[in-house]
Design an enzyme around this catalytic site. Sequence first.
Site, PDB file in Angstrom:
ATOM      1  NE  ARG A 280       9.556  -1.181  -7.238  1.00  0.00           N
ATOM      2  CZ  ARG A 280      10.391  -0.671  -6.361  1.00  0.00           C
ATOM      3  NH1 ARG A 280      11.226   0.267  -6.718  1.00  0.00           N
ATOM      4  NH2 ARG A 280      10.412  -1.097  -5.138  1.00  0.00           N
TER       5      ARG A 280
ATOM      6  CB  SER B 120       6.066  -7.828   5.643  1.00  0.00           C
ATOM      7  OG  SER B 120       5.168  -8.882   5.394  1.00  0.00           O
TER       8      SER B 120
ATOM      9  CD  GLU C 202      11.401  -3.912  -2.487  1.00  0.00           C
ATOM     10  OE1 GLU C 202      11.976  -4.037  -1.383  1.00  0.00           O
ATOM     11  OE2 GLU C 202      10.553  -3.067  -2.718  1.00  0.00           O
ATOM     12  CG  LEU C 203      11.126  -9.862   0.862  1.00  0.00           C
ATOM     13  CD1 LEU C 203      11.625 -11.170   1.453  1.00  0.00           C
ATOM     14  CD2 LEU C 203       9.626  -9.947   0.563  1.00  0.00           C
TER      15      LEU C 203
ATOM     16  NE  ARG D 106      11.442   8.877  -0.636  1.00  0.00           N
ATOM     17  CZ  ARG D 106      11.196   7.933  -1.531  1.00  0.00           C
ATOM     18  NH1 ARG D 106      10.405   8.180  -2.540  1.00  0.00           N
ATOM     19  NH2 ARG D 106      11.744   6.749  -1.423  1.00  0.00           N
TER      20      ARG D 106
ATOM     21  CB  CYS E 125      10.991  -1.332   1.929  1.00  0.00           C
ATOM     22  SG  CYS E 125      10.827  -0.971   0.189  1.00  0.00           S
TER      23      CYS E 125
ATOM     24  CB  SER F 139      13.719   5.074  -5.924  1.00  0.00           C
ATOM     25  OG  SER F 139      13.700   4.391  -4.694  1.00  0.00           O
TER      26      SER F 139
ATOM     27  CB  ALA G 240      -2.026  -3.191  -0.531  1.00  0.00           C
TER      28      ALA G 240
ATOM     29  CD1 TRP H  87      -0.157  -1.561   3.109  1.00  0.00           C
ATOM     30  CD2 TRP H  87       0.610   0.536   3.310  1.00  0.00           C
ATOM     31  NE1 TRP H  87       0.635  -1.512   4.232  1.00  0.00           N
ATOM     32  CE2 TRP H  87       1.109  -0.231   4.381  1.00  0.00           C
ATOM     33  CE3 TRP H  87       0.962   1.881   3.237  1.00  0.00           C
ATOM     34  CZ2 TRP H  87       1.945   0.295   5.361  1.00  0.00           C
ATOM     35  CZ3 TRP H  87       1.801   2.406   4.210  1.00  0.00           C
ATOM     36  CH2 TRP H  87       2.279   1.632   5.257  1.00  0.00           C
TER      37      TRP H  87
HETATM   38  P1  ADP Z   1       2.620  -4.567   4.744  1.00  0.00           P
HETATM   39  O1  ADP Z   1       3.179  -4.785   6.113  1.00  0.00           O
HETATM   40  O2  ADP Z   1       3.313  -3.579   3.912  1.00  0.00           O
HETATM   41  O3  ADP Z   1       1.123  -4.445   4.715  1.00  0.00           O
HETATM   42  P2  ADP Z   1       2.335  -7.240   3.797  1.00  0.00           P
HETATM   43  O4  ADP Z   1       3.475  -8.131   3.489  1.00  0.00           O
HETATM   44  O5  ADP Z   1       1.432  -7.607   4.911  1.00  0.00           O
HETATM   45  O6  ADP Z   1       3.016  -5.842   3.986  1.00  0.00           O
HETATM   46  O7  ADP Z   1       1.433  -7.007   2.515  1.00  0.00           O
HETATM   47  C1  ADP Z   1       1.939  -6.777   1.220  1.00  0.00           C
HETATM   48  C2  ADP Z   1       0.995  -7.400   0.225  1.00  0.00           C
HETATM   49  O8  ADP Z   1       0.931  -8.802   0.469  1.00  0.00           O
HETATM   50  C3  ADP Z   1      -0.441  -6.904   0.291  1.00  0.00           C
HETATM   51  O9  ADP Z   1      -0.962  -6.865  -1.029  1.00  0.00           O
HETATM   52  C4  ADP Z   1      -1.137  -7.982   1.091  1.00  0.00           C
HETATM   53  O10 ADP Z   1      -2.508  -8.083   0.809  1.00  0.00           O
HETATM   54  C5  ADP Z   1      -0.420  -9.211   0.598  1.00  0.00           C
HETATM   55  N1  ADP Z   1      -0.454 -10.356   1.508  1.00  0.00           N
HETATM   56  C6  ADP Z   1      -0.385 -10.354   2.864  1.00  0.00           C
HETATM   57  N2  ADP Z   1      -0.413 -11.607   3.335  1.00  0.00           N
HETATM   58  C7  ADP Z   1      -0.501 -12.440   2.255  1.00  0.00           C
HETATM   59  C8  ADP Z   1      -0.568 -13.864   2.078  1.00  0.00           C
HETATM   60  N3  ADP Z   1      -0.545 -14.696   3.113  1.00  0.00           N
HETATM   61  N4  ADP Z   1      -0.660 -14.338   0.820  1.00  0.00           N
HETATM   62  C9  ADP Z   1      -0.667 -13.507  -0.239  1.00  0.00           C
HETATM   63  N5  ADP Z   1      -0.604 -12.171  -0.128  1.00  0.00           N
HETATM   64  C10 ADP Z   1      -0.523 -11.637   1.093  1.00  0.00           C
END
Ligand code: ADP
Length: 483
Positions: A167, A237, A258-259, A286, A292, A449, A184, A158
């Site tokens: 990208r 994440s 990309e974590l 920012r 990230c 970036s 998201a 998000w």
């Molecule tokens: P953030 O902490 O930035 O919200 P997340 O890793 O929870 O990061 O979410 C990033 C994306 O991954 C979002 O589009 C979310 O809906 C999706 N997501 C979260 N959990 C899962 C899952 N178990 N399987 C597939 N997509 C997921």
Amino acid sequence: MTAATSIAATVSTNLWLGGRQVRAESGATFPVYDPSSEQIVAHVADATAEDGLKALGLAHRYQSAWAATPARSRAEILRCAFELVCRRADDFAEIITLEMGKTLAESHAEVAYGAEFLRWFSEEAVRLHGRYGTAPGGNGRIVVSKIPVGPVLAITPWNFPLAMGTRKIAPALAAGCTIIVKPAEETPMTMLMLGQVFADAGLPEGVLSILPTSRAAALTAPLINDSRLRKLTFTGSTEVGKVLVGESAHRLLRTSMELGGNAPFVVFDDADIDAAVDGAIAAKMRNGGQACTAANRLHVQRGVIGEFTDKLTTRVAAMIAGPGDSPTTSIGPLINADQREMVAELVDDATARGARIRTGGYRVDGPGYFYAPTVLDQIPRHARLLREEIFGPVAAVVGFDTEEDGIEAANDTEYGLAAYFYTQDLDRALRVADSLHSGMVGVNRGVISDAAAPFGGINQSGFGREGGIEGIGEYLDTKYIAL
Ligand code: ADP
């Protein structure tokens, strides 16, 4: 209806299934909120596993036709999409600010950045070179060609609702892959607006699907398990990335991850301190710190820590947290209540262990998930915010003595996405850039970036690169033909 919510009314809330708008199979919707007001701004179609499998059916059916579409045609569609996003920049900026919260100025910057991937990969689409050589044994010719890996599933976060999509979508389309995007749940509207852009740019049927959902795993797991899917690209994440790599493992599905990050920002005694403060504001504040690549820890050499922290504090104390569409706002809200609680928890943990609050350090009264722009110093070594990604407007300043100490402190993390440092000594710049363990290093730069550069991390920050000439390689397989 306010100006902000009226932009929401212009975006279709249906799914994009292979380039056509459809309602979710179940007829269900889910709410999208404005994090500045906590109000619902739209109800968006809630895709189910059935919708996902339909999208995959289309992506699979049209994969070979799209791969066979001349690269020049693919490039021109991307170029047209770039121009349409630029022409609709105000609308994109408004919808990003509405559903994500960042200031309109930051949203405009994201639109320019996000659009750039469409232009960059429209240019790369016609340069998918292979190679030709003679076998050293003299017994044949070696021909290497690049073929699209598709169909692709992209899962996006998000924090940059447009750019994190473009990208992935742009290189996938440039490479000749069909793609399904799951944005998201907090920010699906921006991607739905982009769906209209691709329809207007003439993207053929079946090539792109956009499936918002409130139940991410229920939608994506069946796709990941389906042999028709050939590639998963994820930004989010580290925790979820590991789950997805695990799910992908038994099919050996190609993945790009990309974590999370825990970026150090190092200021040496010989730095231009005013420039370093500017860089720190950009790298830390920012997007409200919700990036990230955000500087998570500010390591400052003892000779300049007083001057640096005083100047940083003055600048941060003058920042105003407020709704993104207000002209007086310098920093928007956090995305939701949970995110704000995580930030507050990390600050409280640090202060309980002895950190000093120089400015901020509190939740701002709502409505809206605001947290005051904060500077902390005298951070104890075991404070959680030195290890965990803060994802909020909190600058944590820590001192160090020698160059070696600074490098060691900067590298004391399992993550490895971005690192920043400031020095005016060229030898030191080269030495330190070589010594930092991360996929990207900013030297006297707070923002790094660029669509033309390879973005990505090492270690717990994942693998794969987005942007640059490397970015399209994530969507290509290599085929060797022995002649
Ligand atoms: P953030 O902490 O930035 O919200 P997340 O890793 O929870 O990061 O979410 C990033 C994306 O991954 C979002 O589009 C979310 O809906 C999706 N997501 C979260 N959990 C899962 C899952 N178990 N399987 C597939 N997509 C997921």
